[in-house]
Design a protein around this motif. Structure first.
Motif, PDB file in Angstrom:
ATOM      1  N   VAL A  23      18.488  89.914  93.247  1.00  0.00           N
ATOM      2  CA  VAL A  23      18.373  91.350  92.963  1.00  0.00           C
ATOM      3  C   VAL A  23      19.131  91.696  91.683  1.00  0.00           C
ATOM      4  CG1 VAL A  23      18.965  93.661  93.800  1.00  0.00           C
ATOM      5  CG2 VAL A  23      18.050  91.944  95.376  1.00  0.00           C
ATOM      6  N   TRP A  24      20.349  91.155  91.543  1.00  0.00           N
ATOM      7  CA  TRP A  24      21.166  91.423  90.356  1.00  0.00           C
ATOM      8  C   TRP A  24      20.472  90.951  89.083  1.00  0.00           C
ATOM      9  CZ3 TRP A  24      23.348  87.847  86.966  1.00  0.00           C
ATOM     10  CH2 TRP A  24      24.257  88.365  86.044  1.00  0.00           C
ATOM     11  N   SER A  25      19.761  89.826  89.156  1.00  0.00           N
ATOM     12  CA  SER A  25      19.136  89.256  87.964  1.00  0.00           C
ATOM     13  C   SER A  25      18.037  90.149  87.384  1.00  0.00           C
ATOM     14  CB  SER A  25      18.569  87.862  88.268  1.00  0.00           C
ATOM     15  OG  SER A  25      17.426  87.954  89.111  1.00  0.00           O
ATOM     16  N   LYS A  26      17.494  91.034  88.195  1.00  0.00           N
ATOM     17  CA  LYS A  26      16.434  91.930  87.714  1.00  0.00           C
ATOM     18  C   LYS A  26      16.962  92.958  86.718  1.00  0.00           C
ATOM     19  CE  LYS A  26      13.679  91.521  91.883  1.00  0.00           C
ATOM     20  NZ  LYS A  26      13.168  92.195  93.084  1.00  0.00           N
ATOM     21  N   THR A  27      18.244  93.305  86.802  1.00  0.00           N
ATOM     22  CA  THR A  27      18.805  94.325  85.913  1.00  0.00           C
ATOM     23  C   THR A  27      19.771  93.749  84.878  1.00  0.00           C
ATOM     24  OG1 THR A  27      20.621  94.770  87.445  1.00  0.00           O
ATOM     25  CG2 THR A  27      18.616  96.086  87.712  1.00  0.00           C
ATOM     26  N   SER A  28      20.065  92.483  84.961  1.00  0.00           N
ATOM     27  CA  SER A  28      21.040  91.873  84.063  1.00  0.00           C
ATOM     28  C   SER A  28      20.413  91.502  82.728  1.00  0.00           C
ATOM     29  CB  SER A  28      21.624  90.611  84.704  1.00  0.00           C
ATOM     30  OG  SER A  28      22.444  89.937  83.786  1.00  0.00           O
ATOM     31  N   ARG A  29      21.143  91.737  81.657  1.00  0.00           N
ATOM     32  CA  ARG A  29      20.687  91.250  80.356  1.00  0.00           C
ATOM     33  C   ARG A  29      21.245  89.859  80.091  1.00  0.00           C
ATOM     34  NH1 ARG A  29      24.371  93.920  76.095  1.00  0.00           N
ATOM     35  NH2 ARG A  29      26.164  94.002  77.419  1.00  0.00           N
ATOM     36  N   PHE A  30      22.086  89.386  80.996  1.00  0.00           N
ATOM     37  CA  PHE A  30      22.720  88.079  80.846  1.00  0.00           C
ATOM     38  C   PHE A  30      21.970  86.984  81.582  1.00  0.00           C
ATOM     39  CE2 PHE A  30      26.534  86.217  79.197  1.00  0.00           C
ATOM     40  CZ  PHE A  30      26.727  85.077  79.947  1.00  0.00           C
ATOM     41  N   ILE A  82      34.510  80.277  84.331  1.00  0.00           N
ATOM     42  CA  ILE A  82      34.643  80.823  82.980  1.00  0.00           C
ATOM     43  C   ILE A  82      33.280  81.148  82.383  1.00  0.00           C
ATOM     44  CG2 ILE A  82      35.475  80.349  80.642  1.00  0.00           C
ATOM     45  CD1 ILE A  82      37.550  78.436  82.047  1.00  0.00           C
ATOM     46  N   VAL A  83      32.429  80.144  82.346  1.00  0.00           N
ATOM     47  CA  VAL A  83      31.084  80.305  81.797  1.00  0.00           C
ATOM     48  C   VAL A  83      30.127  80.036  82.933  1.00  0.00           C
ATOM     49  CG1 VAL A  83      29.417  79.457  80.122  1.00  0.00           C
ATOM     50  CG2 VAL A  83      31.844  79.446  79.548  1.00  0.00           C
ATOM     51  N   PRO A  84      29.455  80.969  83.412  1.00  0.00           N
ATOM     52  CA  PRO A  84      29.140  82.273  82.841  1.00  0.00           C
ATOM     53  C   PRO A  84      29.823  83.453  83.519  1.00  0.00           C
ATOM     54  CG  PRO A  84      27.466  81.730  84.389  1.00  0.00           C
ATOM     55  CD  PRO A  84      28.487  80.598  84.426  1.00  0.00           C
ATOM     56  N   HIS A  85      30.490  83.256  84.659  1.00  0.00           N
ATOM     57  CA  HIS A  85      30.956  84.409  85.436  1.00  0.00           C
ATOM     58  C   HIS A  85      31.886  85.336  84.654  1.00  0.00           C
ATOM     59  CE1 HIS A  85      29.093  83.496  89.291  1.00  0.00           C
ATOM     60  NE2 HIS A  85      29.327  82.221  89.027  1.00  0.00           N
ATOM     61  N   ILE A  86      32.957  84.815  84.103  1.00  0.00           N
ATOM     62  CA  ILE A  86      33.904  85.675  83.383  1.00  0.00           C
ATOM     63  C   ILE A  86      33.269  86.224  82.112  1.00  0.00           C
ATOM     64  CG2 ILE A  86      36.074  85.706  82.096  1.00  0.00           C
ATOM     65  CD1 ILE A  86      37.247  83.883  84.240  1.00  0.00           C
ATOM     66  N   VAL A  87      32.550  85.392  81.381  1.00  0.00           N
ATOM     67  CA  VAL A  87      31.898  85.847  80.146  1.00  0.00           C
ATOM     68  C   VAL A  87      30.896  86.960  80.445  1.00  0.00           C
ATOM     69  CG1 VAL A  87      30.377  85.165  78.255  1.00  0.00           C
ATOM     70  CG2 VAL A  87      32.244  83.659  78.944  1.00  0.00           C
ATOM     71  N   ALA A  88      30.056  86.772  81.455  1.00  0.00           N
ATOM     72  CA  ALA A  88      29.063  87.793  81.805  1.00  0.00           C
ATOM     73  C   ALA A  88      29.731  89.076  82.296  1.00  0.00           C
ATOM     74  CB  ALA A  88      28.107  87.265  82.862  1.00  0.00           C
ATOM     75  N   THR A  89      30.821  88.957  83.017  1.00  0.00           N
ATOM     76  CA  THR A  89      31.544  90.138  83.489  1.00  0.00           C
ATOM     77  C   THR A  89      32.092  90.934  82.307  1.00  0.00           C
ATOM     78  OG1 THR A  89      32.121  89.092  85.592  1.00  0.00           O
ATOM     79  CG2 THR A  89      33.506  90.930  84.871  1.00  0.00           C
ATOM     80  N   ILE A  90      32.619  90.246  81.311  1.00  0.00           N
ATOM     81  CA  ILE A  90      33.144  90.925  80.119  1.00  0.00           C
ATOM     82  C   ILE A  90      32.008  91.579  79.336  1.00  0.00           C
ATOM     83  CG2 ILE A  90      34.239  90.546  77.871  1.00  0.00           C
ATOM     84  CD1 ILE A  90      35.952  88.360  79.318  1.00  0.00           C
ATOM     85  N   VAL A  91      30.912  90.836  79.123  1.00  0.00           N
ATOM     86  CA  VAL A  91      29.788  91.353  78.341  1.00  0.00           C
ATOM     87  C   VAL A  91      29.148  92.558  79.025  1.00  0.00           C
ATOM     88  CG1 VAL A  91      27.440  90.807  77.539  1.00  0.00           C
ATOM     89  CG2 VAL A  91      29.282  89.172  77.184  1.00  0.00           C
ATOM     90  N   GLU A  92      28.932  92.472  80.328  1.00  0.00           N
ATOM     91  CA  GLU A  92      28.258  93.555  81.043  1.00  0.00           C
ATOM     92  C   GLU A  92      29.215  94.623  81.563  1.00  0.00           C
ATOM     93  OE1 GLU A  92      25.525  91.950  83.939  1.00  0.00           O
ATOM     94  OE2 GLU A  92      24.116  91.540  82.323  1.00  0.00           O
ATOM     95  N   TYR A  95      31.240  93.496  87.544  1.00  0.00           N
ATOM     96  CA  TYR A  95      31.256  92.219  88.244  1.00  0.00           C
ATOM     97  C   TYR A  95      29.932  91.513  88.057  1.00  0.00           C
ATOM     98  CZ  TYR A  95      31.479  88.807  91.998  1.00  0.00           C
ATOM     99  OH  TYR A  95      31.456  87.644  92.712  1.00  0.00           O
ATOM    100  N   SER A  96      30.003  90.232  87.737  1.00  0.00           N
ATOM    101  CA  SER A  96      28.809  89.489  87.386  1.00  0.00           C
ATOM    102  C   SER A  96      28.569  88.318  88.314  1.00  0.00           C
ATOM    103  CB  SER A  96      28.952  88.982  85.949  1.00  0.00           C
ATOM    104  OG  SER A  96      27.871  88.164  85.633  1.00  0.00           O
ATOM    105  N   LEU A  97      27.316  88.138  88.706  1.00  0.00           N
ATOM    106  CA  LEU A  97      26.909  86.994  89.517  1.00  0.00           C
ATOM    107  C   LEU A  97      26.199  85.954  88.672  1.00  0.00           C
ATOM    108  CD1 LEU A  97      25.426  88.920  92.546  1.00  0.00           C
ATOM    109  CD2 LEU A  97      27.471  87.540  92.568  1.00  0.00           C
ATOM    110  N   ALA A  98      26.309  86.023  87.370  1.00  0.00           N
ATOM    111  CA  ALA A  98      25.532  85.157  86.478  1.00  0.00           C
ATOM    112  C   ALA A  98      25.698  83.694  86.804  1.00  0.00           C
ATOM    113  CB  ALA A  98      25.942  85.402  85.033  1.00  0.00           C
TER     114      ALA A  98
END
Length: 99
Positions: A23-30, A82-92, A95-98
């Motif tokens: 579900v999260w991936s549908k709205t993520s740009r990451f 670190i990659v991708p969770h923390i990076v995606a959280t900072i970019v978006e 909280y990121s599930l990337a």
């Protein structure tokens, strides 16, 4: 004992992603949109493989190959933080599930 705790944490991490990432991936740009059934199948296989590696290491801890496999799995999970969770959280900026 530490390996068992790691496997529990690994399973909880993968369970969280299996439930929420499609579900999260549908709205993520990451993250590209993922198909829930395909993703959950892949997560299940990866989790079972982690358990296989963990059990082999627990049964034969002096085996160099199993030591490398277990260390590699732990290292991959640390890198995954670190990659991708923390990076995606900072970019978006949330909280990121990337993956």
């Amino acid at each position: 004992m530490e390996i068992l705790l790691f496997l529990i944490a690994f399973t909880l991490h993968n369970l969280e992603e299996a439930i929420f990432l499609p579900v999260w991936s549908k709205t993520s740009r990451f993250q590209k949109t993922v198909e829930p059934k395909v993703f959950r199948f892949a997560v299940t296989i990866i989790t079972l493989l982690a358990y296989l590696i963990g059990m082999l290491y627990l049964l034969w801890p002096s085996n160099t190959y199993f030591q490398y496999l277990q260390s590699g799995l732990i290292g991959a999970m640390l890198l995954n933080v670190i990659v991708p969770h923390i990076v995606a959280t900072i970019v978006e900026r949330k909280y990121s599930l990337a993956l």
